[in-house]
Structure formats: C-alpha cells, structure tokens
Design a protein around this motif. Sequence first.
Motif, PDB file in Angstrom:
ATOM      1  N   GLY A   1       2.413   6.951  -6.403  1.00 49.31           N
ATOM      2  CA  GLY A   1       1.571   7.979  -5.819  1.00 49.31           C
ATOM      3  C   GLY A   1       1.553   9.249  -6.630  1.00 49.31           C
ATOM      4  O   GLY A   1       0.562   9.983  -6.630  1.00 49.31           O
ATOM      5  N   THR A   2       2.674   9.578  -7.328  1.00 47.58           N
ATOM      6  CA  THR A   2       2.724  10.791  -8.141  1.00 47.58           C
ATOM      7  C   THR A   2       1.666  10.740  -9.242  1.00 47.58           C
ATOM      8  O   THR A   2       0.963  11.732  -9.498  1.00 47.58           O
ATOM      9  CB  THR A   2       4.121  10.926  -8.767  1.00 47.58           C
ATOM     10  N   ALA A   3       1.526   9.564  -9.879  1.00 48.76           N
ATOM     11  CA  ALA A   3       0.488   9.422 -10.901  1.00 48.76           C
ATOM     12  C   ALA A   3      -0.895   9.540 -10.291  1.00 48.76           C
ATOM     13  O   ALA A   3      -1.817  10.091 -10.908  1.00 48.76           O
ATOM     14  CB  ALA A   3       0.648   8.074 -11.608  1.00 48.76           C
ATOM     15  N   ALA A   4      -1.058   9.029  -9.070  1.00 52.73           N
ATOM     16  CA  ALA A   4      -2.351   9.155  -8.404  1.00 52.73           C
ATOM     17  C   ALA A   4      -2.670  10.609  -8.130  1.00 52.73           C
ATOM     18  O   ALA A   4      -3.815  11.056  -8.289  1.00 52.73           O
ATOM     19  CB  ALA A   4      -2.344   8.352  -7.109  1.00 52.73           C
ATOM     20  N   VAL A   5      -1.646  11.391  -7.715  1.00 52.17           N
ATOM     21  CA  VAL A   5      -1.873  12.813  -7.437  1.00 52.17           C
ATOM     22  C   VAL A   5      -2.255  13.551  -8.714  1.00 52.17           C
ATOM     23  O   VAL A   5      -3.158  14.401  -8.720  1.00 52.17           O
ATOM     24  CB  VAL A   5      -0.614  13.420  -6.793  1.00 52.17           C
ATOM     25  N   MET A   6      -1.591  13.201  -9.817  1.00 57.91           N
ATOM     26  CA  MET A   6      -1.914  13.852 -11.091  1.00 57.91           C
ATOM     27  C   MET A   6      -3.338  13.502 -11.528  1.00 57.91           C
ATOM     28  O   MET A   6      -4.075  14.365 -12.020  1.00 57.91           O
ATOM     29  CB  MET A   6      -0.909  13.414 -12.154  1.00 57.91           C
TER      30      MET A   6
ATOM     31  N   THR B   1       0.855  -1.190   0.000  1.00 63.37           N
ATOM     32  CA  THR B   1       0.000   0.000   0.000  1.00 63.37           C
ATOM     33  C   THR B   1       0.887   1.234   0.000  1.00 63.37           C
ATOM     34  O   THR B   1       1.862   1.311   0.760  1.00 63.37           O
ATOM     35  CB  THR B   1      -0.922   0.025   1.218  1.00 63.37           C
ATOM     36  N   GLY B   2       0.561   2.209  -0.861  1.00 64.62           N
ATOM     37  CA  GLY B   2       1.287   3.463  -0.926  1.00 64.62           C
ATOM     38  C   GLY B   2       0.444   4.604  -0.396  1.00 64.62           C
ATOM     39  O   GLY B   2      -0.787   4.558  -0.428  1.00 64.62           O
ATOM     40  N   LEU B   3       1.136   5.673   0.097  1.00 65.59           N
ATOM     41  CA  LEU B   3       0.434   6.831   0.642  1.00 65.59           C
ATOM     42  C   LEU B   3       1.062   8.098   0.086  1.00 65.59           C
ATOM     43  O   LEU B   3       2.278   8.190  -0.111  1.00 65.59           O
ATOM     44  CB  LEU B   3       0.518   6.856   2.171  1.00 65.59           C
TER      45      LEU B   3
ATOM     46  N   SER C   1      -9.062   5.182 -10.122  1.00 62.88           N
ATOM     47  CA  SER C   1      -8.071   4.237 -10.636  1.00 62.88           C
ATOM     48  C   SER C   1      -7.211   4.956 -11.654  1.00 62.88           C
ATOM     49  O   SER C   1      -7.676   5.887 -12.324  1.00 62.88           O
ATOM     50  CB  SER C   1      -8.757   3.023 -11.269  1.00 62.88           C
ATOM     51  N   PHE C   2      -5.962   4.516 -11.794  1.00 62.46           N
ATOM     52  CA  PHE C   2      -5.022   5.195 -12.689  1.00 62.46           C
ATOM     53  C   PHE C   2      -4.023   4.176 -13.198  1.00 62.46           C
ATOM     54  O   PHE C   2      -3.881   3.075 -12.656  1.00 62.46           O
ATOM     55  CB  PHE C   2      -4.324   6.354 -11.975  1.00 62.46           C
ATOM     56  N   GLU C   3      -3.371   4.592 -14.272  1.00 62.11           N
ATOM     57  CA  GLU C   3      -2.368   3.747 -14.893  1.00 62.11           C
ATOM     58  C   GLU C   3      -0.978   4.270 -14.567  1.00 62.11           C
ATOM     59  O   GLU C   3      -0.722   5.473 -14.628  1.00 62.11           O
ATOM     60  CB  GLU C   3      -2.557   3.723 -16.424  1.00 62.11           C
ATOM     61  N   TYR C   4      -0.110   3.335 -14.230  1.00 67.84           N
ATOM     62  CA  TYR C   4       1.286   3.709 -13.970  1.00 67.84           C
ATOM     63  C   TYR C   4       2.172   2.517 -14.335  1.00 67.84           C
ATOM     64  O   TYR C   4       1.931   1.399 -13.878  1.00 67.84           O
ATOM     65  CB  TYR C   4       1.492   4.084 -12.493  1.00 67.84           C
ATOM     66  N   ALA C   5       3.157   2.818 -15.170  1.00 63.46           N
ATOM     67  CA  ALA C   5       4.116   1.799 -15.616  1.00 63.46           C
ATOM     68  C   ALA C   5       3.399   0.614 -16.262  1.00 63.46           C
ATOM     69  O   ALA C   5       3.784  -0.547 -16.074  1.00 63.46           O
ATOM     70  CB  ALA C   5       4.989   1.336 -14.461  1.00 63.46           C
ATOM     71  N   GLY C   6       2.310   0.914 -16.992  1.00 67.93           N
ATOM     72  CA  GLY C   6       1.595  -0.134 -17.699  1.00 67.93           C
ATOM     73  C   GLY C   6       0.709  -0.983 -16.820  1.00 67.93           C
ATOM     74  O   GLY C   6       0.190  -2.008 -17.284  1.00 67.93           O
ATOM     75  N   GLU C   7       0.510  -0.610 -15.577  1.00 69.58           N
ATOM     76  CA  GLU C   7      -0.326  -1.380 -14.660  1.00 69.58           C
ATOM     77  C   GLU C   7      -1.382  -0.475 -14.065  1.00 69.58           C
ATOM     78  O   GLU C   7      -1.185   0.746 -13.914  1.00 69.58           O
ATOM     79  CB  GLU C   7       0.504  -2.008 -13.543  1.00 69.58           C
TER      80      GLU C   7
END
Length: 585
Positions: free
Chosen positions: A205-210, A186-188, A225-231
């Motif tokens: 988390g940076t992608a989540a913030v964006m 889990t990330g915060l 939900s978001f995409e990061y590094a293809g996942e």
Amino acid sequence: MKIEGTFLRSKVARRIVAFFILSALIPIALTGILSLGQVQNLLADQGHARLAQTSEGYAASLYDRLLAVEQRTHEIAARLRIDSASADFDPLRLRRQFTAIGVVDSSGRVSPFFGELTAVPIMAAEQIRQRQASGSVLASAPAARGEPRVFLAVAIDPAHPKAPNLIAEIDPGYLWGDVTALPAMTGLCVVDEQGRTLFCSNEAGTAAVMTLASRAGNSSSGRLSFEYAGETHLADYRELFLKSQFGIRGWTVVATKLETDVFAPIAAFKAIFVPVTGLALLVVALLSVTQVRRTLGPLEKLIDGTRRAGNQDFSTRVDVPGDDEFGELATSFNSMASRLGSQFKALLTLSYIDHAILSRLDLDRVIETVVMRMRDIVPADCVSIAVVDRNAPAMVRIYTCDQRNGGELQLERCACPSEDTAMLLAHPDGLWLEPAQAAQAYLVPVAKLGAASLLVLPIIWQDAIVGTVVLGFSGVPVLTDEERGRARNLGDRVGVAFATAAKDEQLYHQANYDALTALPNRHYFKDQLARLLAQAQRQSRQFALLFIDLDNFKGINDSLGHAAGDEVLQQTAERLKQCVRETDT
C-alpha cells in the motif's frame, strides 16, 4: 484406423498436411491471442470494479465508525458541560473506541482523564467553536513508531469562547476495523488530506500511496497500477469527504491487489490453452493425414497404373474403392487401359501379320497366322478363313480353329459356287447368320463346332471374292464396332496376302515363261540346266538334252505373216507338251 506414412514421402502430401496444420494453427493462435487480450481486459475491469467496491465499502464503514466516535465525544462533552467535577465514565466503554481522552483549556494545557495524551496536534479553539455544537474537528499527528494517531476535538461549551475543548485519541483497532474481514489478497490504505499514510494493511500500500501522490489532478476516485517488489499491483481509490462533518477536506481510501491474483484465471487459461491447442493440432494433423492419404492413395495408384501402361502392361487394374471422383477416374482409367491393351495387342498382331506378308511367306502361312492370332483381336469362340484356290478358282481352302479349347488348325477343301460369291458381294460389310442358315459349304466347319451365331466377312480383291472370314460365337455375340473393324482389317490383310501371292506368281511366270507359248524361257532353261548338271555330277547320273529347231520358219513369217508364225509356234508348243513327262522340262 491404420494410417500409412509412406505417402508422406510425396512433396504434395507434405505441403497439403503442412497447409492444413497452418490453416488450423493460425486461426487458433489468433483466436487465443485476441481472446487472451479480451479476457485480460475483462479481468482487469472486473478487478478494478471489485477494488472500487471494496474501497467504497470500507470508506462507508470508516465513516460510520467516525460518526460513532463523534457521537460518543459529544456525549462526553455534554456530561462535562453539565458537571465536569462529577462526570464519571466507564473505562471499558471508552477503551473500546478511544486510546485517551482529555480536556484542553484556552492556554493549550492538556488535562487527560482517560489514558495518556501525548503529541497532541495543535487544533485551534476558534476552529472548534466555529463548528458549533454539532461540529467536530478531525486531525492526525505523527507517532514515534508506526502509523500516525488520529484525534477528534469538540467544544465542551460552544457558547463560551474561553471554555475548554474535549480532545480524544481514537483507538486504531476500532477506527480501521478488522483487516481480516477484507476480501482475500486485498490490501487497504487510508491517506489524509496532506498525503500522509494513516493506515495500510500491507506493505504494498505504501507504494500505491506514493504512486497516487505522484498523479496529477484532484479526482475523487480512479484506478491505477504500480510496481512493488518486482510485481505489478492494481489499485482503486476513493475519497471519503469529511469537510462538512469533521472540518477537513477528507481522506482517501486505496484498495490494492496483486495483478497475478486478478489474472489468476488467465494463468489457468494459459495452462490449458497450450495442451488444447496441441490436441487440436494433433486432431487436425490426423484428419489431414487421413484425408490426404485418401486423396493421394488413389492418386498414387493411378500414377502407378499410368507407369505400367507406359511399360505396355495393360492387364493390371487400378483398384480404387468408393464412388467419388477418384473412383470414377479409376473406372475410366481401367476402361481406357483395357481398350489401349486391346488396341495395342491388335496392333502387335497386325504388325506381326504385316511382317509375315512383307517377309514373302507363302499364303498358307499367313492364313494360319491370322487364324491363330484372331482371338487376340476379336473375342470369337471359333474362327475359320476360306481362301479361293488359285489353281482351281471353283474350290476354296478352309482353315478352321476352335479357340475355346486351344484347338489345332484344321484344313478342308470344298466347292464354292458362284451363288455364294454373289451373296458375299452383296454384303461387303459382312452379315450375321444363324447355324440353321449356314447352308454354304464354307460355313459348315464353324457350324459343326457348335456356334450359335456366325459373322461372315467377305475378303474382296479387285471386285472379286477371294475368301471369307467366319467368326463363330457360342453365346449371344457382344462385338463392338471397333472389334468388328479389326476382324475386317485382318480379312483385308488376307486379301493383301492373296494379292501379293498372286502378284508374285505372276511376276515369276513372266520372268520364267514365254508369253506366247507358255513354255519355260531361256532364263528358266539356264537355271534348270545348272541345277541338273550339279545334281548329275553329285549323283554320278546322266540326263538327256535335246535341241529342237523348226526348219524354214522364216519362210512362214515372210509368206503368211507373223500371226501365222505365232500360231505355228503355239501348236508346236502344245505338241511338245504332249510328248514329255511331267518331270521333264
């Protein structure tokens, strides 16, 4: 259990097995797809719920740490307000919560007394004083490298507008806490009111913030939900309200987790779903093959039995074990085949006898054929047929055969009084007798063979008894109406043969003998003369031929009439018969 595969050559068997497999596969597939969707939605809801709990719990602990820092800054400000010159602070206690602490005067000059204060954000003194003695101002400033720094400012003496303010840089390690205590995988992230990232435990988390910044609306909590590094990642956010306590709108705490980690049970489900589905289909296939074999096996036997029956083979039984419908069908088929075989054999026998009659065989040959073939039609142990002798109507010829041991045909003669014929005429459909009742002479041959019961069937032609069919049974007779009718048909054919022989004799006599004198006629004379001439020439022998004439016969007809002439011819014929030998004509 042995499963035979040869029956799968049948199109019906293949269709049924395929239908069973599809009937199992389609519900399993639909159930799996629907279950997978439901489980996926449930896991997503559970994942978001856990992320919401994580973000809420982290926000609460972050708020508690901010309150602890605020309380500590107020304590320091109170001590400086009393005596700024003699204020003494334990660096070890300050280092646990702060990176640096200093005083900012009204001109904006910073005087640190613990650590180094650099890049201090501009924090209005009036804003700090408006917070009153219990108020604080929280602000952040960008750092040269890494995450922004967080500052907390309080008024040392809120009653004096020109009094300096206390500003402290909060230690990041203390403020953000131990990230290792977070739930696994889990990330915060913490975002300030301006959308700047204050803290992130991982790069996702940076992608989540964006993604959060691009969302419209001002909701204080939610999921995304978001995409990061293809996942794909799941995230839940919750706003930490700081307006009343720290003079800013608030921070947003974002908790993230990889979707594959949330859906890890689905991966396990998928891993076992395919083998379980394959096993289920295998079980269905085995059960369907077994059931189809149980169904089509008897059906193939019945088809084969029908084919054999079509080829006139009625002796082979169809063996179908079980008491189900196929067993009943096999029993009915065997019974039908047995009856058809018996009827076919009877028809062949009757056809053979009819052929013998139409072939102009003599009566004795026809009777011998009927006696010897009777067992093919009627299960009697011994058979006899008595036929009236045409040359001696008071006598009968009896043809007897013991069919139990394949005995030969026996011929006897006996008298047949009128009382016997009267009894037979009284029972045209036949009658059953016991050996003790077999007093008639024509019954003795069968009774002597040890028959326990007798069936007597009269042969009637032109309302007269011309013979009898006697069937003997060593045990309790079990004779169906059909078999009894066949025996009567055979007797009727003997009657037809008798009538045919009598008719032939009558025709022969009419063609070769004179109706008035009963002497051979001109046709017979020519035939005999040609035969004797050929015989005499072949054997170099002689024979005598006499020509006899009646003188003045015309005068008798003219004077006494033709009746007297006929009587003269008859008496002449009788006198001539007495003057010749039996070998003469």
